[in-house]
Design an enzyme around this catalytic site. Structure first.
Site, mmCIF file in Angstrom:
data_model
loop_
_atom_site.group_PDB
_atom_site.id
_atom_site.type_symbol
_atom_site.label_atom_id
_atom_site.label_comp_id
_atom_site.label_asym_id
_atom_site.label_seq_id
_atom_site.Cartn_x
_atom_site.Cartn_y
_atom_site.Cartn_z
ATOM 1 C CG HIS A 108 -1.771 0.971 1.177
ATOM 2 N ND1 HIS A 108 -2.971 1.192 0.366
ATOM 3 C CD2 HIS A 108 -1.820 2.439 1.935
ATOM 4 C CE1 HIS A 108 -3.606 2.304 0.625
ATOM 5 N NE2 HIS A 108 -2.859 2.909 1.694
ATOM 6 C CD GLU A 173 3.693 1.447 -4.199
ATOM 7 O OE1 GLU A 173 2.895 0.340 -4.566
ATOM 8 O OE2 GLU A 173 3.164 2.389 -4.451
#
Ligand code: GAR
Length: 188
Positions: A108, A173
């Protein structure tokens, strides 16, 4: 470790994981399948180009549990042991979570528990935070919720836009997700 990856769209985190498995950076693993709930997901083509089997399981108005049951079946019949959500934009039902205890993880684009949900980068930008980032966590039935595995900070720079900030978070990420899966396949 047999890995299954769930996507709904672009699939850049999926590509990062597939490439890291292929190069051996994530050791002793195989991406057994990429499953999308959206037939138009751009990530499907990227998985196919990398020689990974893809399956589309659309919701088609079914109950969440019925949709999930079909996904669980596709994962189980390929012997998947670790499920990685990579831009998979649906909540999982309790039977799905219980089918893979402590073996479903998600990425996330915020420092959870801050800014769960859609457009987390814009939520952080609009809130004016000096530091945001990304999180890999175990998945439960709640939205972007569950024990944190790894987090990485990304500063908001003075002339950032939502787009430039999001791009820097996305880069982090990809490497954070690889690091987290490395930990999980080594039993960490
Ligand atoms: C990523 O930024 C991921 O963290 C986010 O969706 C994007 C998918 O991009 N996920 C969530 O917001 C989950 N709540 P990708 O398809 O290129 O990996």
């Amino acid at each position: 470790m047999k890995i299954g990856i769930l996507i709904s769209g672009r699939g850049s985190n999926m590509v990062a994981l597939v490439d890291a498995v292929a190069s051996g950076e994530i050791p002793s693993s195989e991406v057994a399948v990429v499953i999308s709930d959206n037939a138009d997901a751009a990530g499907l083509e990227k998985a196919t180009q990398r020689g990974v089997e893809t399956v589309v399981v659309e919701r088609n108005g079914r109950k969440r549990a019925d949709h999930d049951a079909e996904i669980i079946e596709e994962l189980k019949k390929r012997g998947v042991e670790l499920v990685c959500l990579a831009g998979y934009m649906r909540l999982l039902s309790q039977p799905f979570v219980q089918a893979f205890p402590n073996k479903i993880v998600n990425i996330h684009p915020s420092l959870l528990p801050a800014f769960p949900g859609l457009d987390a980068q814009k939520q952080a930008f609009d809130a004016g935070v000096a530091i945001t980032g990304c999180t890999v966590h175990y998945v439960d039935e709640l939205l972007d919720h569950g024990p944190v595995i790894l987090q990485r900070k990304v500063p908001r720079l003075p002339d950032d836009t939502v787009e430039t900030l999001s791009a820097r978070i996305l880069e982090e990420e990809h490497s954070l997700y690889i690091d987290a899966v490395k930990l999980l396949v080594s039993g960490g």
